[in-house]
Structures are given as structure tokens and as C-alpha cells.
Design a protein around this motif. Structure first.
Motif, short mmCIF file in Angstrom:
data_model
loop_
_atom_site.label_atom_id
_atom_site.label_comp_id
_atom_site.label_asym_id
_atom_site.label_seq_id
_atom_site.Cartn_x
_atom_site.Cartn_y
_atom_site.Cartn_z
N ALA A 1 -7.95 -3.03 -1.70
CA ALA A 1 -7.85 -2.58 -0.31
C ALA A 1 -7.76 -1.07 -0.23
O ALA A 1 -7.05 -0.43 -1.01
CB ALA A 1 -6.62 -3.21 0.35
N TRP A 2 -8.49 -0.51 0.72
CA TRP A 2 -8.36 0.92 1.00
C TRP A 2 -7.05 1.18 1.75
O TRP A 2 -6.58 0.33 2.51
CB TRP A 2 -9.50 1.41 1.90
N HIS B 1 -15.22 -4.53 3.20
CA HIS B 1 -14.07 -3.63 3.11
C HIS B 1 -12.81 -4.28 3.67
O HIS B 1 -12.83 -4.91 4.72
CB HIS B 1 -14.32 -2.35 3.91
N VAL B 2 -11.71 -4.11 2.94
CA VAL B 2 -10.38 -4.45 3.42
C VAL B 2 -9.59 -3.15 3.49
O VAL B 2 -9.55 -2.38 2.51
CB VAL B 2 -9.68 -5.47 2.49
N ILE B 3 -8.97 -2.91 4.63
CA ILE B 3 -8.23 -1.66 4.86
C ILE B 3 -6.81 -2.02 5.28
O ILE B 3 -6.62 -2.76 6.27
CB ILE B 3 -8.90 -0.80 5.95
N ILE B 4 -5.82 -1.57 4.55
CA ILE B 4 -4.42 -1.90 4.82
C ILE B 4 -3.66 -0.66 5.29
O ILE B 4 -3.74 0.40 4.68
CB ILE B 4 -3.72 -2.46 3.55
N PHE B 5 -2.93 -0.80 6.41
CA PHE B 5 -2.01 0.28 6.81
C PHE B 5 -0.59 -0.19 6.59
O PHE B 5 -0.22 -1.30 6.95
CB PHE B 5 -2.26 0.71 8.26
N ASP B 6 0.19 0.65 5.95
CA ASP B 6 1.54 0.29 5.55
C ASP B 6 2.46 1.48 5.77
O ASP B 6 2.23 2.56 5.20
CB ASP B 6 1.55 -0.14 4.08
N LYS B 7 3.49 1.30 6.59
CA LYS B 7 4.37 2.43 6.90
C LYS B 7 5.14 2.93 5.68
O LYS B 7 5.64 4.06 5.68
CB LYS B 7 5.35 2.03 8.01
#
Length: 551
Positions: free
Chosen positions: A148-149, A134-140
Motif C-alpha cells: 500500500a502507498w 493501487h491501494v492507498i492507506i492514510f494513517d494518523k
């Protein structure tokens, strides 16, 4: 106990969270990760500068029995590959980019199939990283990325069954279960994954906070240090939570002006930093623009601290309760720390006393205890000693263990009052502004260049960072490589702080050797200092040195 008290303040992102909000966010992320299929003991990577998501990931992983893997946000693609492979990271959380670092582009570089996957779909399969799923990206900005989740989606997918599973996990997690893996130089070779348990971290964080007096008074702690270091996530966030205090993070990475503003605006009572950070703050042209009378304490660690700098912090930054800490990642990390009962002028003469419930000993080359006042390698044992290096066989412990004692590789002197002074290192590690750099990493990278025949890395004095990286390089006879060519070769391939500041081209007969044909790095260092005209350079800004310390 204090549900409505603010626990973290992220100034640049405009985020303020209470204890009640933090635990809710941590449970939501933990259940989301469980929903994705992560199980107790799986490794969860966090590759990010200081953002709120880092803190949530830190505590969510602990709740779910996952093992948090701190990935340096300055890592390039090559470093990231090593970090993922070494410990078998199953899920990786990261922002899309930070400053010049395009994290998502680097992920695409090492996982080419990523761009073939649909957006908001983070389930991946790759032969290169068989454990990574799993790749999880947080982006404002709320953008979507292929393969990517979305972090925000993961925090909302937990079901009732996931919450029930989390509740069961919380009851079976044991104190000696691994909780955190931090890459460290160790004593030989490439970085190793120092594996810390819940018992290691919770107790070290608690006793650091207790020695700092956090159990006695309200504290608002300014933490400009990176969270991926033990300084930030154990001495900082974990210690504050243990004592129900508040953490202030001025910016995603260290900025001296942002730190000064944060202290002024949030009326911080304590400030953390390495010597280099404090030097940059005190010498900032806008230092006198802000008010610091809320400060009463601070912790300085990560590199040797000159007495003159401590004087500046006590007198100009109001740190009457300034404390010095010493330790290593393998010790979770603090083994020695100043005590407030001693006056400031005494505290700064050493790295303090051994921490509660730990033991320290100094030994000679034969492993025998040396008398008080004599030099010896610093050994530590007790609750804080790491579980081990991830994947490191127990039979291979001889290079960092002496019986039940951890060998720090540092040379110290113990005084009559029980305090410890560090006077040198027995290993080659370079400490640049609080970053530990192991020469072998850089040597192994540079030797791959087709025109480089031999290379050795040493540390030399630097007036800002304490030490700088210097390379001795022997080229092919027909090579025309320049210093700039080599630095360009390093750029974007290894972390910027590992790129040599100085490069000295040498012939084979110029390398000082022992009778067994091993290079004498201490002689190379002395030669380099003379050739680079660094004789007058002192660790940490010579302009701060004074003849008399006046408290």
C-alpha cells in the motif's frame, strides 16, 4: 471568494481547513493520482468513515476527471469484493481500520499477495481484480503497510508535468461526464452503481443550498451523516462549498453526544440528520447540558419523519427553519424539499415541493397519471436523473424507467398546494435508520448456508430505526440451527445493519403464496408483526408521539 474562511472542521481529528488549504490539498492529491497513472474516467474508490481525506478525495477526483466510488465503511470483505468488481475500481483509498473494522486485514483477505509486497509499495497486480492497481492507506500514526502507498506520500509526488496535465484536464471535463458512483438497491437484485454526473451533483447541491437559504446568510452546518451517502457528500459537503459555507463533522461515524458537543462548541446554525439520529440526540441524557440557540435550521431526510419528532426539533432544538427532504440516490439525491415560506406546522405534513427545474408525477399500475389526492407511484424527471447504473445496458432500463421518468418505487399522494406525502413503497426495500437494505442481498447470502432450504427477508416496525430486518427461514428437516447460529454465520461476513434482528423458523406450508406460487411479503409482514408482538410499535419512538402538535 473566501480563501481564509473555514470550509471543514473535523472535531475528533482536530482538523480545521480553509477554502485555500482545501483546494491546495485537493490539487496535491489529484496530481499524485495522475502520477500513479490514473486517467480521466478511471474509478477511484474511497472506503472510509468521515475523515478529512474523504473530502479531499471527493474534490480531487472531480478535478482530475476521475469517477469517485463511495464504498460503505461498514462493508465486510464480501461486500468490498462486489464493490471493486462491479465498477472496476483502479485505486482504493482507505484508513487501516475503524472501530471493529480492520480494513487492511480485509484487503489482505481478498488480495493474499498484499503481504508479500514491500511496505509503501502500492502497485498491485491480481487476477481476481484485473482493474485494481493501487491501494492507498492514510494513517494518523504514520505507519507503513505492505502493498500500500502512504496517502501522505501520494499527495507529495506530483510533478510539474502532473500539475500541467491537471490544468489541461480541468478544461476538458464536461458537465455530463460521470463524477460519482454510489451503490444503491435500485429496484431489483444486488446493489447497482448509480452513476452521477458533474451536472447532476453540482446542480442538486446548489439548489438544496439555495432552498435552505445558504446563499442569503452565513451558515455553519453540522453533518453527522456518513459522507458515503448522498446526504453527506451532496446535500452536505458539496452544497456547503457551492455557497461558501462551513461543514462541521463531529466524529468519524454518528455519535449523538459528539454531535451535541459540536453544535455547542462551533455554534452551528444548521444540523443534518435522519429521524433516528435526531431521536438519539434529543433523548441523550446530556442533551440539556449544552446550548443550541445558534441553530436556526436543519434538514431531516433518509426515512419518514413523525410530526412529533419535528415538533421536538422546532421547540427544543431551535430549528424554526426545519426542512424535510425526499429523493433517492438515482436522483442525486433530492427531488422534493420543504420551502421556508411555509410555516413549520405545514412543512412537516409532507416531504415538500418538487425541486427547481424538476418535474414529478404520480401514476397508477398502468402508468397513467392519477388525480390530485389519489395514491400513485412517484415518478421524477429532470436534470438530476442519474447517468444510469454502471454497466447497465440501455435496453434494460424498463424496471426503473417509464419513458423519461424515473420510477422511485414509492407510493405517494400529491396535495392541492403541490406538496407530496409518501404513504408506502411498491418495492421491497427496507429503510433502517436511513440505510437502504435490499432483501435480495441478504436472501442470496443466507441461502448459501448448507442447512437453510428457503429464506425471505422483510421489514418490520422498529421503535428506533423505523424498520428492522426480519428473516423467515425454512431449515433442512434434520437441522438444529438456532437463531444465534444464523446471526453468528452472518457476523463479519455481511454489514452489521443487514444482519436480521428477528428470525422466524417456518415450515413450507406456512409461507403465504399467490396463485402463481410467489410469496406474499405483505402478508408475511403482517404475520411477523403479530408473532413478534410489534403491533404497538410505531416507526421512530412511540414515546415521541403526541396528540397535539404545538408550535
Amino acid at each position: 471568494m473566501f480563501p481564509d474562511r473555514e470550509v471543514v472542521i473535523f472535531k475528533r481529528d482536530g482538523i480545521r481547513k480553509t477554502y485555500q488549504e482545501l483546494i491546495r490539498d485537493c490539487e496535491n492529491l489529484a496530481t499524485g493520482l495522475l502520477h500513479l497513472g490514473l486517467e480521466k474516467g478511471d474509478r477511484l474508490g474511497i472506503w472510509s468513515p468521515n475523515h478529512y481525506e474523504w473530502i479531499v478525495t471527493q474534490f480531487a477526483s472531480a478535478l482530475a476527471g476521475l469517477i469517485l466510488v463511495n464504498v460503505n465503511p461498514m462493508y465486510m470483505a464480501k461486500d468490498l469484493c462486489y464493490a471493486i468488481e462491479k465498477v472496476g475500481i483502479k485505486a482504493l483509498i482507505a484508513p487501516p481500520s475503524f472501530k471493529k473494522h480492520d480494513y487492511y486485514a480485509m484487503l489482505q483477505e481478498i488480495i493474499p499477495d498484499l503481504e508479500k509486497l514491500p511496505e509503501n509499495q502500492g502497485l498491485i497486480r491480481t487476477s481476481r481484480f484485473p482493474n485494481l492497481e493501487h491501494v492507498i492507506i492514510f494513517d494518523k500514526e504514520g505507519r507503513s503497510f505492505r502493498g500500500a502507498w502512504k496517502y501522505s506520500d501520494v499527495t507529495q509526488i506530483g510533478t510539474r508535468q502532473d500539475f500541467q496535465k491537471l490544468e489541461k484536464l480541468e478544461k476538458i471535463i464536461q458537465p455530463d461526464d460521470p463524477a460519482n458512483i454510489q451503490y444503491t438497491s435500485g429496484t431489483t437484485g444486488n446493489p447497482k452503481g448509480a452513476t452521477l454526473t458533474h451536472h447532476n451533483i453540482v446542480n442538486n447541491a446548489y439548489f438544496v443550498g439555495r432552498r435552505a437559504g445558504y446563499h442569503e446568510h452565513r451558515s455553519i452546518i453540522c453533518i453527522p451523516n456518513p459522507l458515503y451517502h448522498c446526504f453527506g457528500c451532496v446535500m452536505g459537503s458539496a452544497s456547503a462549498v457551492m455557497h461558501f459555507q462551513t461543514c462541521v463533522f463531529p466524529a468519524p461515524s454518528f455519535e449523538s453526544l459528539a454531535t451535541l458537543k459540536a453544535v455547542h462548541e462551533e455554534k452551528c446554525t444548521s444540523v443534518y440528520g435522519t429521524p433516528t439520529m435526531f431521536i438519539d440526540m434529543i433523548n441523550h441524557p446530556e442533551f440539556n447540558k449544552y446550548v443550541y440557540n445558534s441553530i436556526r435550521s436543519g434538514i431531516i431526510s433518509g426515512a419518514p419523519c413523525p410530526p412529533a419528532l419535528c415538533e421536538q426539533l422546532v421547540n427544543n432544538f431551535h430549528m424554526k427553519d426545519l426542512q424535510v427532504c425526499y429523493g433517492s440516490t438515482e436522483l442525486s439525491p433530492v427531488s422534493h424539499m420543504s420551502i421556508l415560506e411555509e410555516p413549520p406546522e405545514e412543512r412537516i405534513k409532507s416531504v415538500g415541493h418538487i425541486m427547481n427545474h424538476l418535474e414529478s408525477m404520480l401514476v397508477d399500475e398502468e402508468g397513467k397519471c392519477v388525480p390530485i389526492g389519489q395514491k400513485g407511484e412517484v415518478l421524477v424527471r429532470g436534470y438530476s436523473l442519474m447517468h444510469g447504473y454502471w454497466g447497465y445496458e440501455k435496453t434494460e432500463k424498463t424496471d426503473y424507467m417509464l419513458g423519461k421518468w424515473y420510477r422511485t418505487g414509492d407510493i405517494g399522494v400529491m396535495h392541492e398546494n403541490g406538496t407530496l406525502s409518501i404513504v408506502g413503497r411498491s418495492k421491497d426495500m427496507i429503510v433502517r435508520g436511513g440505510e437502504n437494505i435490499y432483501p435480495t442481498e441478504i436472501e442470496q447470502f443466507l441461502i448459501k448456508h448448507a442447512e437453510i432450504q428457503d429464506v425471505y427477508i422483510i421489514g418490520v416496525p422498529d421503535d428506533r430505526f423505523g424498520e428492522a430486518v426480519c428473516a423467515w427461514i425454512r431449515l433442512d428437516r434434520d437441522s438444529n440451527l438456532t437463531e444465534n447460529d444464523i446471526k453468528e454465520y452472518c457476523k463479519d461476513k455481511i454489514a452489521h445493519y443487514k444482519i436480521p434482528k428477528y428470525i422466524l423458523f417456518k415450515e413450507e406450508n406456512e409461507f403465504p403464496l399467490t396463485v402463481t406460487n410467489k410469496v406474499k411479503k405483505y402478508e408475511m409482514r403482517e404475520i411477523s408483526i403479530k408473532e413478534l408482538r410489534l403491533i404497538q410499535v410505531k416507526s421512530h419512538l412511540e414515546k415521541l408521539l403526541v396528540d397535539k402538535i404545538d408550535f
